[in-house]
Design an enzyme around this catalytic site. Structure first.
Site, PDB file in Angstrom:
ATOM      1  N   LYS A 112      -4.867  -9.285  -6.134  1.00 16.99           N
ATOM      2  CA  LYS A 112      -6.140  -9.621  -5.505  1.00 16.99           C
ATOM      3  C   LYS A 112      -7.216  -8.587  -5.842  1.00 16.99           C
ATOM      4  CE  LYS A 112      -6.485  -7.623  -0.922  1.00 16.99           C
ATOM      5  NZ  LYS A 112      -7.890  -7.411  -0.585  1.00 16.99           N
ATOM      6  N   LYS A 134       0.803  -1.224   0.000  1.00 19.10           N
ATOM      7  CA  LYS A 134       0.000   0.000   0.000  1.00 19.10           C
ATOM      8  C   LYS A 134       0.837   1.277   0.000  1.00 19.10           C
ATOM      9  CE  LYS A 134      -4.274  -1.932   1.408  1.00 19.10           C
ATOM     10  NZ  LYS A 134      -5.465  -1.978   2.180  1.00 19.10           N
ATOM     11  N   LYS A 175     -10.902  -3.419  -2.891  1.00 21.65           N
ATOM     12  CA  LYS A 175     -11.738  -2.227  -2.903  1.00 21.65           C
ATOM     13  C   LYS A 175     -10.967  -1.027  -3.389  1.00 21.65           C
ATOM     14  CE  LYS A 175     -13.717  -3.103   1.406  1.00 21.65           C
ATOM     15  NZ  LYS A 175     -12.587  -2.774   2.244  1.00 21.65           N
TER      16      LYS A 175
HETATM   17  P1  ATP Z   1      -8.528  -2.462   0.900  1.00 16.57           P
HETATM   18  O1  ATP Z   1      -8.060  -2.540  -0.511  1.00 16.57           O
HETATM   19  O2  ATP Z   1      -8.934  -1.089   1.303  1.00 16.57           O
HETATM   20  O3  ATP Z   1      -7.566  -3.104   1.863  1.00 16.57           O
HETATM   21  P2  ATP Z   1     -10.047  -4.886   0.763  1.00 16.57           P
HETATM   22  O4  ATP Z   1     -10.833  -5.137  -0.467  1.00 16.57           O
HETATM   23  O5  ATP Z   1      -8.746  -5.597   0.930  1.00 16.57           O
HETATM   24  O6  ATP Z   1      -9.870  -3.317   0.935  1.00 16.57           O
HETATM   25  P3  ATP Z   1     -10.643  -5.250   3.540  1.00 16.57           P
HETATM   26  O7  ATP Z   1     -11.661  -4.459   4.253  1.00 16.57           O
HETATM   27  O8  ATP Z   1      -9.210  -4.909   3.738  1.00 16.57           O
HETATM   28  O9  ATP Z   1     -11.004  -5.211   1.980  1.00 16.57           O
HETATM   29  O10 ATP Z   1     -10.830  -6.776   3.878  1.00 16.57           O
HETATM   30  C1  ATP Z   1     -12.017  -7.289   4.458  1.00 16.57           C
HETATM   31  C2  ATP Z   1     -11.960  -8.801   4.504  1.00 16.57           C
HETATM   32  O11 ATP Z   1     -12.132  -9.324   3.188  1.00 16.57           O
HETATM   33  C3  ATP Z   1     -10.626  -9.351   5.005  1.00 16.57           C
HETATM   34  O12 ATP Z   1     -10.888 -10.498   5.772  1.00 16.57           O
HETATM   35  C4  ATP Z   1      -9.920  -9.720   3.756  1.00 16.57           C
HETATM   36  O13 ATP Z   1      -8.997 -10.756   3.988  1.00 16.57           O
HETATM   37  C5  ATP Z   1     -11.057 -10.167   2.865  1.00 16.57           C
HETATM   38  N1  ATP Z   1     -10.744  -9.939   1.448  1.00 16.57           N
HETATM   39  C6  ATP Z   1     -10.470  -8.743   0.867  1.00 16.57           C
HETATM   40  N2  ATP Z   1     -10.223  -8.890  -0.439  1.00 16.57           N
HETATM   41  C7  ATP Z   1     -10.328 -10.221  -0.693  1.00 16.57           C
HETATM   42  C8  ATP Z   1     -10.181 -11.016  -1.858  1.00 16.57           C
HETATM   43  N3  ATP Z   1      -9.854 -10.479  -3.028  1.00 16.57           N
HETATM   44  N4  ATP Z   1     -10.381 -12.353  -1.762  1.00 16.57           N
HETATM   45  C9  ATP Z   1     -10.727 -12.911  -0.577  1.00 16.57           C
HETATM   46  N5  ATP Z   1     -10.864 -12.228   0.562  1.00 16.57           N
HETATM   47  C10 ATP Z   1     -10.676 -10.896   0.521  1.00 16.57           C
HETATM   48 MG    MG Z   2      -7.467  -5.132   2.613  1.00 10.02          MG
END
Ligand code: ATP
Ligand code: MG
Length: 327
Positions: free
Chosen positions: A192, A111, A195
């Protein structure tokens, strides 16, 4: 009963990665554990969030919890910023975490990569996450694969504290499922689905329309061998699509492989989109009913009250153990 805690940041529109890795598990696990599901809004602001968007997205995530099937009478649903004990324990635990171990966190590296400046909160955020979990004496934390390292840090910091000051915290175990724990981008299976990824075609959002969903899957990258076969080494893009299919249709991977044997990718991608649309439709309907309702306010206020009771017991014990004057 064992206790579970987890949350999804309001850092962008929730996509099916977060659903597959986290939310879908929450809905199942609430029946097996005393569950706390929170919206980690304090984590979201480790990178800049537009205030209006943060406000709306925080409600959105909480509404999605309920719309996806978390029962607020069964599980405690709350906003992190409504329970000040998180920040207070976060500070206490920062005294136990080491600069070097935080520097090794791969999410921080990812990040901060290429940025001129990053907030110091982005660097220390895994310690606040440790506080989130340890405050509730959680025995289990369902997470996607990307959060495994942070959960190990949580255990290390908790154990260090326990060894130094006496047993205060329960050390949590992760729950990481086989399928859906690592949903990758539709444009690039080496990254991955996230968001905060600015490429809108890389993810399917929970609130996307059926047309958007069909379009995104039809454009999703595959490979040139034309076989619907699950093999992360040789066929990462197709394997990712098969896993998404399996998450949404709740069918085994082998069943999906068999159905599309010798047929190329056309029908597979079409029916994958339909499986996702079918699952999302009732969730979207419920979401729109509750997102701006006073019912949601009530759930969050009650949740914060319940959470604060549990959290304050642990915080008090931790402060006492460290030698702070407590009454
Ligand atoms: P950011 O990019 O802001 O970190 P994010 O999409 O990674 O957002 P988080 O809020 O950090 O979302 O993660 C919430 C939950 O969803 C965590 O348990 C994380 O491991 C899971 N998660 C996030 N993205 C994925 C993905 N692509 N596949 C499976 N699990 C995910
Ligand atoms: Mg995350």
């Amino acid at each position: 009963m064992q206790r579970l805690l987890s949350g999804i940041k309001p850092s962008g529109d929730l996509n099916i990665g977060g659903y597959g890795g986290a939310l879908r598990q929450y809905v199942k696990l609430q029946h097996e554990y005393e569950s706390y599901f929170f919206v980690p809004d304090l984590h979201a602001v480790t990178v800049y969030q537009d205030p209006k968007e943060l406000h709306q997205r925080t409600r959105d995530i909480a509404a999605l919890y309920i719309a996806s099937g978390i029962d607020p009478d069964k599980a405690t649903i709350f906003l992190q910023s409504q329970v000040p004990a998180h920040v207070e324990l976060g500070w206490l635990l920062e005294t136990q975490a080491h600069f070097g171990e935080l520097k090794r966190m791969t999410q921080f590296k990812e990040k901060s990569d290429g940025k001129d400046t990053v907030s110091s909160a982005l660097f220390t955020y895994p310690v606040l996450m440790a506080a989130d979990v340890l405050l509730y004496q959680a025995t289990h934390v369902p997470v996607g694969d990307d959060q495994k390292q942070h959960l190990e840090l949580t255990r290390d910091v908790g154990e260090r504290f326990n060894n130094r000051y006496g047993r205060t915290f329960t050390l949590p175990e992760p729950i990481i499922q086989d399928i859906g724990s690592r949903v990758m981008g539709l444009d690039d299976p080496s990254k991955k689905m996230s968001k905060s990824n600015p490429n809108k075609n890389s993810c399917v959002h929970m609130m996307d329309t059926p047309e958007d969903i069909r379009k995104k899957f039809s454009r999703a990258v595959t490979d040139s061998d034309g076989q619907v076969r699950h093999d992360w080494e040789q066929k990462p893009a197709v394997s990712n699509l098969i896993e998404i299919y399996s998450v949404f249709s709740e069918e085994a991977i082998s069943v999906i492989e068999k159905r599309y044997e010798g047929q190329g990718y056309g029908m597979f991608k079409k029916e994958l989109a339909e499986a996702v649309i079918e699952k999302l439709q009732p969730i979207q309907e419920k979401f729109y009913q509750i997102v701006n309702s006073s019912e949601l306010d009530r759930v969050l206020m009650n949740g914060a009250k319940r959470a604060a009771e549990t959290a304050s017991t642990t915080l008090h014990a931790a402060k006492k153990a460290m030698g702070f004057v407590t009454f």
